[in-house]
Design an enzyme around this catalytic site. Structure first.
Site, PDB file in Angstrom:
ATOM      1  N   HIS A   1      -3.546  -4.188  -5.637  1.00  0.00           N
ATOM      2  CA  HIS A   1      -3.501  -3.334  -3.473  1.00  0.00           C
ATOM      3  C   HIS A   1      -4.918  -3.763  -3.697  1.00  0.00           C
ATOM      4  O   HIS A   1      -5.423  -3.221  -4.037  1.00  0.00           O
ATOM      5  CB  HIS A   1      -2.713  -2.034  -4.262  1.00  0.00           C
ATOM      6  CG  HIS A   1      -2.663  -1.242  -2.901  1.00  0.00           C
ATOM      7  ND1 HIS A   1      -3.559  -0.138  -2.412  1.00  0.00           N
ATOM      8  CD2 HIS A   1      -3.076  -2.151  -1.286  1.00  0.00           C
ATOM      9  CE1 HIS A   1      -3.954   0.472  -1.442  1.00  0.00           C
ATOM     10  NE2 HIS A   1      -3.876  -1.024  -0.495  1.00  0.00           N
TER      11      HIS A   1
ATOM     12  N   ASN B   1      -4.521   6.636  -1.323  1.00  0.00           N
ATOM     13  CA  ASN B   1      -4.109   6.597  -0.159  1.00  0.00           C
ATOM     14  C   ASN B   1      -3.280   8.328  -0.456  1.00  0.00           C
ATOM     15  O   ASN B   1      -2.803   8.980   0.674  1.00  0.00           O
ATOM     16  CB  ASN B   1      -2.819   6.226   0.049  1.00  0.00           C
ATOM     17  CG  ASN B   1      -3.508   4.643   0.716  1.00  0.00           C
ATOM     18  OD1 ASN B   1      -4.297   4.629   1.997  1.00  0.00           O
ATOM     19  ND2 ASN B   1      -2.445   3.931   0.966  1.00  0.00           N
TER      20      ASN B   1
ATOM     21  N   SER C   1       0.970  -1.361  -0.288  1.00  0.00           N
ATOM     22  CA  SER C   1       0.283   0.191  -0.260  1.00  0.00           C
ATOM     23  C   SER C   1       0.990   1.527  -0.118  1.00  0.00           C
ATOM     24  O   SER C   1       0.475   2.988   0.134  1.00  0.00           O
ATOM     25  CB  SER C   1      -1.197  -0.094   0.904  1.00  0.00           C
ATOM     26  OG  SER C   1       0.125  -0.286   2.089  1.00  0.00           O
TER      27      SER C   1
ATOM     28  N   GLU D   1      -6.427  -1.858  -6.673  1.00  0.00           N
ATOM     29  CA  GLU D   1      -5.125  -0.806  -7.821  1.00  0.00           C
ATOM     30  C   GLU D   1      -4.362  -1.368  -8.547  1.00  0.00           C
ATOM     31  O   GLU D   1      -3.697  -2.690  -7.776  1.00  0.00           O
ATOM     32  CB  GLU D   1      -4.922   0.535  -7.016  1.00  0.00           C
ATOM     33  CG  GLU D   1      -5.538   1.527  -5.723  1.00  0.00           C
ATOM     34  CD  GLU D   1      -5.034   2.617  -5.254  1.00  0.00           C
ATOM     35  OE1 GLU D   1      -5.404   3.850  -5.213  1.00  0.00           O
ATOM     36  OE2 GLU D   1      -3.617   1.978  -4.697  1.00  0.00           O
TER      37      GLU D   1
END
Length: 509
Positions: free
Chosen positions: A144, A194, A123, A156
């Site tokens: 991900h 993120n 991540s 992802e």
């Protein structure tokens, strides 16, 4: 590129909650799955955990026991990496250590064939860095998943500098075949979610730190006015402040201290105190037995005879609010706007949608004696709360009039200290700005950015689609006012957003 065939073997390394969840996803899609963990017995425990979770669904009538047995039969523990040699795809989900991951992939490359696709569920680490040193770095990519992997839709698919396009396309198609919502991203700090999500936490933390409102009030406004499933403080408490703070620090450091990602001293203090949120019993809220629940600071009911509500100019973004006022039986009078901006008037009081300035500054700029600013809502027709802020010229009578107006519309009224951009508008503008910068820098497409934020974090609307709906000129103006108010680079408008606004175009044509 086509997805991998159901007969292709999928290997997962790491039998923790994430690795076991990914293994479950692949097995449910029909693949034979091999689960490896270097801790003795962990792989079998991971499979047993999957069985336990699936049998909960059986108990609720959501699944047949025969289906559970079929899925579990596809899952096999692997004692060594060598047992993964004939896998078509390997997904690594182990500790977030660059050195450890590199060692694992180097060993995998020595035992797996050249057609095996190697992926990391990292991540935060660079896919380019993980692949460096491999003989075939073009075969490695990021995949991900989000926790819990069987539930969360987003995947992802991350390409490093060396990743072949056909590898990324195969992984994308495979994730889609598994019932996921895949998006493409390049290997940059934070990838899409993120990175783009940082302002959601950062603006809430700053508003709280500046005394604009309490965490419970800010959370309520982002839920009830903004349409977000959770507010930033309850979400940080759920994630864990150690985890959330570490991600923020990671992104901040990776971007060489860019102030857009600056960590909060308030959150740092919680981590230092061991108040990590739900898992420790305390965070922004107190979860210990017998603790009182925090409630938002909403205005008490106000009874007032409302004068006619005067609408100046084209209502634009607040048209649904005007409709709601009409449906509530308020007398509406329409007039031309002298300022060119839509305004509401109640007697001698002016009300307007925030544009990123504080009420004091805007009242001075526009020569107004008494001004109340109200916040953005995802949908003014259904919002059940709204934030207001007043200029110094608003007396007690006008304050009550503004409160009574929105209460008549069925909204809880939360008065904030006079702060630029209020809550929802400020948060949405900053999310859209970060999303625009991600697109500008080639991290992802506008479509994939919005898909990621909705599928990965359950946002009520993609930030770029939301900006399109508001008008990019309005969002750009809001950001410019925030930057002017604070004098900080943190609020600088993305060049792409500014360019699109000047061109009169949008992100989703």
């Amino acid at each position: 590129m086509p997805a991998l065939a159901p007969s292709d073997i999928i290997a997962v390394i790491g039998a923790g909650a994430m690795g076991a969840g990914i293994a479950q996803v692949a097995a449910q899609a029909g693949h034979p799955v091999r689960l490896h963990d270097n801790r003795e017995g962990a792989a079998q425990s991971g499979i047993d955990g999957v069985r336990h979770q699936l049998e909960k669904r059986v108990a609720r009538g959501k699944m047949a026991q025969d289906d559970v047995e079929t899925i579990i039969a596809r899952m096999t523990p692997a004692a060594t990496l060598a047992e993964l040699a004939d896998s078509r795809l390997v997904i690594e989900a182990i500790v977030e250590s660059l050195e450890v991951k590199r060692q694992v992939f180097a060993e995998l490359e020595s035992v797996c064939g050249p057609e095996t696709l190697l992926t990391s569920n990292t991540s935060s680490l660079s896919i380019t860095s993980i692949a460096a040193g491999l003989e075939r770095p073009e075969r490695l990519a990021g995949m991900h998943f989000f926790n819990p992997a069987p539930v969360m839709k987003l995947v992802e698919v991350i390409s490093g500098l060396a990743t072949e396009a056909e590898v990324a396309e195969t992984l994308y198609a495979t994730a889609e075949a598994w019932g996921k919502v895949p998006v493409h991203a390049s290997s940059t700090p934070g990838f899409i979610v993120n990175r783009v999500a940082r302002p959601f936490y950062a603006e809430g933390l700053r508003l709280m730190q500046e005394g604009a409102a309490t965490p419970a009030t800010l959370d309520a406004l982002l839920r009830q006015a903004g349409g977000f499933r959770m507010g930033p403080f309850e979400l940080m408490d759920l994630i864990g402040h150690d985890v959330n703070y570490a991600v923020t620090r990671s992104v901040f450091d990776a971007y060489y201290g860019d102030t857009r990602f600056e960590p909060s001293l308030v959150q740092q203090a919680l981590v230092e105190a061991g108040r990590l949120g739900r898992k420790s019993g305390q965070g922004f809220y107190d979860y210990r037995e017998g603790a009182e629940s925090a409630v938002p600071n909403a205005a008490s009911p106000v009874e007032a005879d409302l004068p006619p509500l005067i609408i100046e100019g084209q209502a634009g973004n607040i048209a649904p609010l005007v409709t709601r006022a009409e449906q509530a039986g308020l007398e509406i009078v329409r007039r031309e706007s002298i300022s060119g901006q839509p305004r509401l008037r109640l007697g001698g009081l002016t009300l307007a949608l925030s544009d990123g300035r504080c009420a004091t500054e805007r009242a001075c700029d526009e020569g107004l004696e008494a001004l109340v600013l109200f916040d953005l809502c995802l949908d003014y027709n259904s919002a059940s709360a709204i934030a207001l802020a007043a200029s110094p010229g608003v007396d007690a009578e006008s304050h009550d009039l503004a409160t009574a107006l929105f209460q008549r519309l069925g909204m809880e009224v939360c008065w904030l200290t006079d702060t630029p951009g209020l809550v929802v508008l400020r948060t949405v503008a900053m999310l859209a700005n970060e999303a625009a910068d991600a697109v500008l820098q080639g991290v992802c497409s506008a479509q994939d950015c919005d898909r990621a934020m909705q599928a990965g974090l359950n946002y009520p609307r993609g930030p770029l689609a939301w900006a399109d709906g508001l008008g990019l000129d309005f969002v750009h103006r809001t950001l410019s006012h925030l930057q002017q108010s604070y004098g900080e680079e943190r609020y600088r408008a993305s060049f792409l957003l500014r360019r699109q606004a000047l061109a009169g175009s949008c992100f989703h044509e």
